[in-house]
Write a protein that holds these residues in place. Structure first.
Motif: not given
Length: 112
Positions: A79, A92, A95, A99
């Motif tokens: 990242v 997004w 992410a 996650g």
């Protein structure tokens, strides 16, 4: 604190790995053979850190733990590398996907 050494070594090896695997993308006009040779040279230093990291880390964790740590560290370094060095946008959905991968740490390290 004893766990810090393998984690720091894995993190440093991942920095080299990012440059070996993706750094050449910033220099697409360079001949492919140069990109390969330079990437292999950088990867040598990655392995000089990664091998001791796994040897030391294996004193504390099994290989599934080491692999999971490696992947999470790789994601964190990736990242930073892709946004700061390659100037790519971090979206997004990346992410969310990352996650879910990081959630693997919970399942691998939890004592069941």
């Amino acid at each position: 604190m004893k766990y810090a050494i393998p984690i720091l070594l894995l993190t440093a090896s991942n920095v080299f790995m990012m440059f070996a695997w993706y750094g050449h993308l910033k220099y697409k006009s360079a001949p492919l053979w140069i990109a390969v040779v330079v990437s292999w040279a950088i990867a040598f230093f990655e392995y000089c850190l990664q091998v001791p990291a796994n040897r030391i880390g294996h004193q504390y964790w099994d290989t599934a733990h080491l692999k999971t740590l490696q992947e999470v560290i790789t994601l964190a370094v990736f990242v930073l590398f892709s946004t700061l060095y390659l100037k790519e946008e971090f979206k997004w959905n990346y992410a969310v996907g990352f996650g879910f991968m990081i959630l693997a740490v919970f399942f691998v390290f939890k004592k069941w």
